[in-house]
Design an enzyme around this catalytic site. Structure first.
Site, PDB file in Angstrom:
ATOM      1  CB  VAL A 157      -0.960   0.039   1.763  1.00  0.00           C
ATOM      2  CG1 VAL A 157      -1.635   1.069   1.065  1.00  0.00           C
ATOM      3  CG2 VAL A 157      -1.618  -1.430   0.659  1.00  0.00           C
ATOM      4  CB  CYS A 158       3.902   1.660   1.504  1.00  0.00           C
ATOM      5  SG  CYS A 158       3.952   1.800   3.544  1.00  0.00           S
ATOM      6  N   PRO A 159       3.842   2.513  -1.111  1.00  0.00           N
ATOM      7  CG  PRO A 159       4.249   0.082  -2.514  1.00  0.00           C
ATOM      8  CD  PRO A 159       4.267   0.960  -1.476  1.00  0.00           C
ATOM      9  CD  GLU A 173      -1.089   5.797   2.144  1.00  0.00           C
ATOM     10  OE1 GLU A 173      -2.112   6.263   2.967  1.00  0.00           O
ATOM     11  OE2 GLU A 173       0.357   4.674   2.400  1.00  0.00           O
ATOM     12  CB  ILE A 174       5.554   7.104  -1.208  1.00  0.00           C
ATOM     13  CG1 ILE A 174       5.367   6.550   0.110  1.00  0.00           C
ATOM     14  CG2 ILE A 174       6.870   8.127  -1.756  1.00  0.00           C
ATOM     15  CD1 ILE A 174       6.213   5.186   0.135  1.00  0.00           C
TER      16      ILE A 174
END
Length: 184
Positions: free
Chosen positions: A50-52, A54-55
């Site tokens: 999920v993190c990439p 958003e980033i």
């Protein structure tokens, strides 16, 4: 967790800012962007799923945040070297236009109150004004990505210094309390 009205804590972190040899890292602290709005967000850990998304989404909106005199800063508990490896490895992160700060000692996440029981940062975002006061804070479950366009919308609303109704977007009319009280 710190919230609206609280001062954003002091910090001094090493950040991965580039993949260019010799210019990969920079020290960023609470005074680096003094006098500017800041959008500071945390993600649980690098090399996740999920993190990439958003980033990369914050990265795509970076120019719009900059147009509003707001600096985007991201961080997790991973080291600057892990951030560098992830940027090198992930197509969507290679040309990221904002610093990926390394909170390896977890001091910033603890000071913000966003360190989870598992030792990782919660998925949090803060909008901090020019006086270093938090004007917006939000945390989502680890499985749910944030909406950077909504963060930009909230920044726009905060910068009007006026009353903004639900779902207000930049360019729309704000609320006039005098007219509302007069029944207009």
């Amino acid at each position: 967790m710190l919230t609206v009205g609280d001062k954003f804590p002091e910090f001094d972190l090493t950040a991965c800012v580039s993949l260019e040899k010799g210019n990969e890292f920079q020290q960023i602290n609470h005074k680096t962007y003094e006098g500017q709005w800041k959008v500071i967000f945390a993600w649980p850990k690098d090399f996740t799923f999920v993190c990439p998304t958003e980033i990369a989404a914050f990265g795509k909106l970076n120019d719009e945040f900059a147009d509003r005199d707001a600096q985007v800063l991201g961080f997790s508990g991973d080291s600057e070297f892990v951030h560098h490896a992830w940027r090198k490895d992930h197509d969507d992160l290679r040309d990221l236009p904002f610093p990926m700060m390394a909170d390896s000692k977890h001091e910033l996440m603890r000071d913000l109150g966003i360190e989870g029981e598992d030792g990782f940062a919660k998925r949090a975002v803060f909008i901090v004004d020019q006086n270093n006061e938090i004007q917006f804070s939000m945390v989502t479950a680890g499985s749910v990505g944030r909406n950077p366009k909504e963060v930009l919308r909230v920044l726009d609303a905060l910068q009007t210094d006026e009353l903004c109704p639900c779902n207000w977007t930049k360019g729309e009319t704000t609320l006039d309390p005098v007219a509302l009280l007069a029944g207009e």
